[in-house]
Design a protein around this motif. Structure first.
Motif, PDB file in Angstrom:
ATOM      1  N   HIS A 113       0.791  -1.229   0.000  1.00  0.00           N
ATOM      2  CA  HIS A 113       0.000   0.000   0.000  1.00  0.00           C
ATOM      3  C   HIS A 113       0.827   1.286   0.000  1.00  0.00           C
ATOM      4  O   HIS A 113       0.329   2.329  -0.397  1.00  0.00           O
ATOM      5  N   THR A 114       2.062   1.235   0.444  1.00  0.00           N
ATOM      6  CA  THR A 114       2.884   2.448   0.357  1.00  0.00           C
ATOM      7  C   THR A 114       3.451   2.628  -1.047  1.00  0.00           C
ATOM      8  O   THR A 114       3.647   3.753  -1.495  1.00  0.00           O
ATOM      9  N   LYS A 170      13.124  16.813  -7.459  1.00  0.00           N
ATOM     10  CA  LYS A 170      12.839  16.179  -6.171  1.00  0.00           C
ATOM     11  C   LYS A 170      12.873  14.664  -6.348  1.00  0.00           C
ATOM     12  O   LYS A 170      12.148  14.108  -7.148  1.00  0.00           O
ATOM     13  N   ARG A 171      13.727  13.993  -5.593  1.00  0.00           N
ATOM     14  CA  ARG A 171      13.918  12.547  -5.718  1.00  0.00           C
ATOM     15  C   ARG A 171      13.253  11.744  -4.607  1.00  0.00           C
ATOM     16  O   ARG A 171      13.148  10.541  -4.715  1.00  0.00           O
ATOM     17  N   VAL A 172      12.827  12.405  -3.535  1.00  0.00           N
ATOM     18  CA  VAL A 172      12.232  11.693  -2.408  1.00  0.00           C
ATOM     19  C   VAL A 172      10.865  12.300  -2.104  1.00  0.00           C
ATOM     20  O   VAL A 172      10.731  13.505  -1.934  1.00  0.00           O
ATOM     21  N   THR A 173       9.856  11.438  -2.049  1.00  0.00           N
ATOM     22  CA  THR A 173       8.516  11.848  -1.673  1.00  0.00           C
ATOM     23  C   THR A 173       8.190  11.195  -0.330  1.00  0.00           C
ATOM     24  O   THR A 173       8.479  10.021  -0.139  1.00  0.00           O
ATOM     25  N   THR A 174       7.597  11.947   0.567  1.00  0.00           N
ATOM     26  CA  THR A 174       7.224  11.424   1.873  1.00  0.00           C
ATOM     27  C   THR A 174       5.716  11.216   1.919  1.00  0.00           C
ATOM     28  O   THR A 174       4.958  12.073   1.483  1.00  0.00           O
ATOM     29  N   LYS A 175       5.313  10.053   2.436  1.00  0.00           N
ATOM     30  CA  LYS A 175       3.893   9.740   2.591  1.00  0.00           C
ATOM     31  C   LYS A 175       3.646   9.311   4.033  1.00  0.00           C
ATOM     32  O   LYS A 175       4.410   8.526   4.577  1.00  0.00           O
ATOM     33  N   LEU A 176       2.589   9.815   4.624  1.00  0.00           N
ATOM     34  CA  LEU A 176       2.146   9.373   5.938  1.00  0.00           C
ATOM     35  C   LEU A 176       0.883   8.549   5.717  1.00  0.00           C
ATOM     36  O   LEU A 176      -0.109   9.053   5.182  1.00  0.00           O
ATOM     37  N   CYS A 177       0.931   7.282   6.083  1.00  0.00           N
ATOM     38  CA  CYS A 177      -0.159   6.352   5.795  1.00  0.00           C
ATOM     39  C   CYS A 177      -0.767   5.829   7.090  1.00  0.00           C
ATOM     40  O   CYS A 177      -0.052   5.367   7.978  1.00  0.00           O
TER      41      CYS A 177
END
Length: 105
Positions: free
Chosen positions: A66-67, A82-89
């Protein structure tokens, strides 16, 4: 109580792909390193486990699925370079919160 992560999820992951986090100052239940494979989907490469809790069965693979879901083919042009995306799941059905760092490139 739910089964411990060692009793359920980690049995499916080879021992060479598992490590224990240091016991002192560990704020995480686990750290998961996975990558997307265009044929097989999410592949778990390593899991570092702590001693701060238990997981319900299947949570490691669930979080990996799911991430990474929806990241393949995603063209994010909001911030060029931008090479890094942050997700809060929040996975309420698994009683789990995950912070994901998606590396592109």
């Amino acid at each position: 109580p739910p089964p411990s992560m060692e009793d359920s999820d980690l049995d499916e992951i080879p021992a060479t792909q598992r490590s224990q986090l240091p016991q002192e100052h560990t704020y995480f239940n686990a750290i998961l390193l996975s990558r997307w494979d265009n044929i097989l989907g999410p592949q778990i490469h390593h899991v570092w486990t702590g001693n701060r809790g238990r997981f319900s069965e299947g949570v490691i693979q669930y979080v990996a699925n799911h991430t990474l879901n929806g990241e393949i083919g995603r063209n994010d042009t909001s911030e060029p370079g931008k090479r890094v995306t942050t997700k809060l799941c929040f996975f309420t059905e698994k009683e789990t919160v995950a912070i994901a760092f998606i590396f592109k490139g």
